[in-house]
Design a protein around this motif. Structure first.
Motif, PDB file in Angstrom:
ATOM      1  N   ARG A 149       0.837  -1.204   0.000  1.00 57.46           N
ATOM      2  CA  ARG A 149       0.000   0.000   0.000  1.00 57.46           C
ATOM      3  C   ARG A 149       0.869   1.250   0.000  1.00 57.46           C
ATOM      4  O   ARG A 149       0.594   2.212  -0.728  1.00 57.46           O
ATOM      5  N   GLY A 150       1.932   1.244   0.809  1.00 55.51           N
ATOM      6  CA  GLY A 150       2.829   2.388   0.847  1.00 55.51           C
ATOM      7  C   GLY A 150       3.555   2.598  -0.469  1.00 55.51           C
ATOM      8  O   GLY A 150       3.747   3.742  -0.913  1.00 55.51           O
ATOM      9  N   ILE A 151       3.958   1.495  -1.097  1.00 56.07           N
ATOM     10  CA  ILE A 151       4.649   1.587  -2.393  1.00 56.07           C
ATOM     11  C   ILE A 151       3.704   2.120  -3.459  1.00 56.07           C
ATOM     12  O   ILE A 151       4.055   2.995  -4.258  1.00 56.07           O
ATOM     13  N   ARG A 157       9.447   3.554  -0.897  1.00 53.14           N
ATOM     14  CA  ARG A 157      10.167   3.223  -2.124  1.00 53.14           C
ATOM     15  C   ARG A 157      10.036   1.724  -2.404  1.00 53.14           C
ATOM     16  O   ARG A 157       9.824   0.931  -1.475  1.00 53.14           O
ATOM     17  N   PRO A 158      10.152   1.315  -3.645  1.00 56.19           N
ATOM     18  CA  PRO A 158      10.082  -0.121  -3.960  1.00 56.19           C
ATOM     19  C   PRO A 158      11.215  -0.882  -3.277  1.00 56.19           C
ATOM     20  O   PRO A 158      12.368  -0.461  -3.321  1.00 56.19           O
ATOM     21  N   VAL A 159      10.882  -1.968  -2.638  1.00 56.93           N
ATOM     22  CA  VAL A 159      11.868  -2.798  -1.951  1.00 56.93           C
ATOM     23  C   VAL A 159      11.498  -4.262  -2.166  1.00 56.93           C
ATOM     24  O   VAL A 159      10.419  -4.584  -2.666  1.00 56.93           O
ATOM     25  N   ASN A 160      12.403  -5.144  -1.788  1.00 56.36           N
ATOM     26  CA  ASN A 160      12.103  -6.578  -1.786  1.00 56.36           C
ATOM     27  C   ASN A 160      11.116  -6.836  -0.644  1.00 56.36           C
ATOM     28  O   ASN A 160      11.485  -6.799   0.531  1.00 56.36           O
ATOM     29  N   ALA A 164      11.502  -7.290   3.417  1.00 57.72           N
ATOM     30  CA  ALA A 164      10.950  -6.207   4.231  1.00 57.72           C
ATOM     31  C   ALA A 164       9.973  -6.739   5.276  1.00 57.72           C
ATOM     32  O   ALA A 164       9.921  -6.240   6.404  1.00 57.72           O
ATOM     33  N   VAL A 165       9.212  -7.752   4.918  1.00 57.36           N
ATOM     34  CA  VAL A 165       8.279  -8.365   5.875  1.00 57.36           C
ATOM     35  C   VAL A 165       9.044  -8.888   7.087  1.00 57.36           C
ATOM     36  O   VAL A 165       8.648  -8.692   8.237  1.00 57.36           O
ATOM     37  N   HIS A 166      10.162  -9.566   6.826  1.00 60.31           N
ATOM     38  CA  HIS A 166      10.973 -10.085   7.928  1.00 60.31           C
ATOM     39  C   HIS A 166      11.570  -8.945   8.756  1.00 60.31           C
ATOM     40  O   HIS A 166      11.728  -9.078   9.979  1.00 60.31           O
ATOM     41  N   SER A 167      11.896  -7.833   8.105  1.00 60.89           N
ATOM     42  CA  SER A 167      12.434  -6.691   8.839  1.00 60.89           C
ATOM     43  C   SER A 167      11.406  -6.124   9.810  1.00 60.89           C
ATOM     44  O   SER A 167      11.758  -5.613  10.868  1.00 60.89           O
TER      45      SER A 167
END
Length: 215
Positions: A149-151, A157-160, A164-167
């Motif tokens: 949703r944020g992307i 910004r676009p990320v993996n 990112a979920v694990h982060s």
């Protein structure tokens, strides 16, 4: 002498028994682990016979699954509905999601289920698979949806997304492990304020996810 002013007391208790059994099972699973908990102990703590326990839950495995569905899956379903209605920014939503996860699960005794799964998964692969399918995968999907949703709104910004979920999740799991291991043994001066920790972590994530300006 029986209380004539409270008719059908036994019937009302019978209706309450599934909830009492789940509460007793949660206590014992968190205290002793899955392997060490016996069905007879759950029945005794709930104040019913073993036969009554098996009337509602035919095996210890089914009892554990019911405990997980009551204490984790239900909250995740509610969380998904709240995410859909949330009107703030993606950053605000991410912090809200993390804090509510702690308040509804991490701060409760039910959070010991996560520690149980981590410690006993190898010995009970069927239960680990169940936990993966009904808790972990949907939970990851929920966090992923917030990040996406944020992307989509160009707030992140676009990320993996898989990484990112694990982060997002890993520090929350750290809090649970701390709570159920070293936390009770540490002096007050070394205790962690969970909500302050989560808020700061969420703000760091949002800052790291914010789109950078072109040089």
């Amino acid at each position: 002498m029986s209380d004539l002013n409270t008719p059908h007391k036994r019937e009302r208790r019978k209706e309450a028994r599934p909830g009492e059994l789940l509460e007793a099972a949660l206590d014992l699973f968190v205290e002793k682990g899955f392997a060490a908990t016996r069905s007879e102990e759950v029945a005794i703590r709930a104040g019913v016979s073993k036969g009554t326990l098996f009337l509602y839950f035919p095996s210890k495995e089914e009892l554990f699954k019911a405990v997980v569905r009551e204490n984790l899956v239900r909250h995740q379903t509610e969380g998904a509905e709240e995410i859909a209605r949330f009107e703030g920014s993606a950053g605000e939503l991410l912090e809200f999601l993390m804090l509510e996860w702690w308040r509804r699960y991490g701060a409760t005794k039910a959070s010991g289920i996560s520690k149980l799964i981590m410690s006993e998964a190898n010995n009970f692969p069927d239960l680990a698979r169940f936990f993966q399918e009904e808790v972990i995968t949907p939970g990851h999907a929920m966090v992923r949806a917030v990040l996406q949703r944020g992307i989509d709104r160009q707030e992140f910004r676009p990320v993996n997304l898989d990484l990112a979920v694990h982060s997002v999740i890993t520090p929350l799991l750290f809090l649970i492990m701390w709570k159920h291991s070293m936390g009770p043994c540490c002096p007050q001066t070394e205790q962690i304020d969970p909500e302050a920790f989560i808020s700061q972590h969420a703000q760091l994530l949002v800052r790291g996810l914010s789109p950078t300006e072109s040089p």
